[in-house]
Design an enzyme around this catalytic site. Structure first.
Site, PDB file in Angstrom:
ATOM      1  N   ASP A 231      44.430  -0.944   8.618  1.00  0.00           N
ATOM      2  CA  ASP A 231      44.410  -1.510   9.977  1.00  0.00           C
ATOM      3  C   ASP A 231      45.826  -1.493  10.558  1.00  0.00           C
ATOM      4  O   ASP A 231      46.809  -1.347   9.840  1.00  0.00           O
ATOM      5  CB  ASP A 231      43.772  -2.896  10.003  1.00  0.00           C
TER       6      ASP A 231
ATOM      7  N   GLU B 192      42.627  -7.792  14.076  1.00  0.00           N
ATOM      8  CA  GLU B 192      42.746  -9.236  14.330  1.00  0.00           C
ATOM      9  C   GLU B 192      41.947  -9.646  15.562  1.00  0.00           C
ATOM     10  O   GLU B 192      41.761 -10.825  15.818  1.00  0.00           O
ATOM     11  CB  GLU B 192      44.218  -9.617  14.536  1.00  0.00           C
TER      12      GLU B 192
END
Ligand code: ZN
Ligand code: ZN
Length: 381
Positions: free
Chosen positions: A71, A130
């Site tokens: 990520d 996130e």
């Protein structure tokens, strides 16, 4: 060392300097594309999806596709590490270690470009972990679907484990989570005339207390869940009855079933508040994360191999109530995620998060040797 080899420590520090919010990882994407451009173009194919990057490394006689995911986004945290290579973006920091994740992924790409294996390898750099959540739309994109892996792996840095350790478990590793926003709309009025108003401060107070029964009185005590209301607001002034109230929180559960059961109970309680306090209410679940469910046989096989040949300490761990959107990939693709020990003095999402960089080489070595072993082994059966 291969001539012109990537300097992973320098790459990690460069990435650490430039944390960006979800789906705004423009500079990060450019940086990754530049690093990839330094590798021999004949062996890799590179595509972008929004601010993400997908890399396919051609195998020598591919039968299957192996996936690896990192990520990319940072967090709205003001960095307080005092490091020379600290964030140049005020109020933003790679406080969840995604700079390390991307660096490990680049190390994996570099290795397999120079040491090809039988199967194709697809490495994805996924934006917006996130929030608002990049895994699900990336998984469902045509770019990813055309290269869909047969199985897939990811890691997350773990400040609480020592360097040289990995931790994981079969089955649920991370909870399913959902944000929760409840708005109550009643009728404002003069503080002295409650009979002419619908007071949402009182309604919100009742709802807040009732929400505490969602887990306690509905879930099997051997299962686990959390309802936390972290923010609550109502009204405008001390002598005016509150026309509106808002509760903001998060709900988490170790299974998808429990999470939907909790949502049903919340909805029933909110309906009761509407009836009991003559008001209107809306529920918004905001960002959702699918549970991270590690495919048991693959996970067990990796744990056994890593303990035997991985050169790392393998720690069987408990599931955590943190969310991770890698769960969306694992919803349709077998695979697993593991914690990588980075021994940081402060935890994830904190301003002092400072992973030990020695974990990068350990992870690259562990993953590349594991993929090589597993691909050869699967080809032999
Ligand atoms: Zn995080
Ligand atoms: Zn993270």
């Amino acid at each position: 060392m291969t001539p012109g080899a990537l300097d992973l420590q320098a790459i990690r520090r460069d990435l650490h300097r430039i944390p960006e919010p979800g789906f705004q990882e423009f500079e990060t994407q450019r940086y990754i594309l530049n690093v990839l451009a330094r590798l021999p173009a004949s062996r890799i194919e590179v595509k972008t999806w929004r601010t993400g990057v997908l890399v396919r490394i051609k195998g020598t006689a591919p039968r299957r596709v192996v996936g690896y995911r990192a990520d990319m986004d940072g967090l709205p945290v003001e960095e307080a590490t005092g490091l020379a290579f600290r964030s140049v973006r005020p109020g933003y920091m790679h406080a969840c270690g995604h700079d390390v994740h991307m660096t490990v992924a680049l190390g994996v790409v570099e290795h397999f470009v120079h040491h090809p294996v039988r199967d194709d390898l697809v490495v994805v750099f996924q934006p917006a972990e996130e929030g608002p959540g990049g895994a699900r739309p990336m998984r469902d994109s045509p770019e990813f679907s055309r290269w869909k892996p047969d199985w897939m792996v990811a890691l997350h840095v773990a400040p609480e484990y020592p360097v040289g350790a990995v931790a994981l478990r079969e089955g649920t590793l991370f909870a399913g989570t959902s944000e929760l926003f409840i708005d109550l709309i009643g009728q404002g009025g003069h503080a002295a005339f409650p009979h002419r108003a619908k007071d949402m401060a009182v309604a919100a107070a009742h709802l807040l207390v009732q929400l505490q029964t969602v887990v306690a009185r509905n879930l099997n005590p051997l299962d686990a869940g959390v309802v936390t209301i972290g923010r609550m607001e109502a009204g405008t002034k001390q002598n005016i009855i509150a026309e509106r109230a808002r509760l903001e929180g998060t709900i988490r559960a170790l299974s998808t079933e429990s999470l939907s059961q909790m949502k049903e109970r919340i909805e029933a309680l909110v309906r009761g508040i509407e009836e009991g306090f003559s008001c209107r209410a809306t529920i918004d679940y905001g960002a959702n994360y699918q549970q991270v469910y590690n495919t048991p046989d693959l996970t067990r096989e990796f744990m056994d191999w890593a303990a035997r040949e991985g050169g790392v300490k393998v720690i069987p761990c408990e599931p955590a109530m943190t969310g991770e959107d890698f769960g969306y990939f694992l919803e349709t693709i077998p695979g697993f995620m593991f914690w990588l020990g980075v021994d940081s003095p402060e935890g994830l999402h904190s301003a002092g998060m400072n992973p030990d960089e020695r974990a990068i080489d350990i992870a690259v070595s562990l993953l590349t040797r594991y993929f090589t072993w597993k691909i050869e082994r699967d080809a032999a059966v």
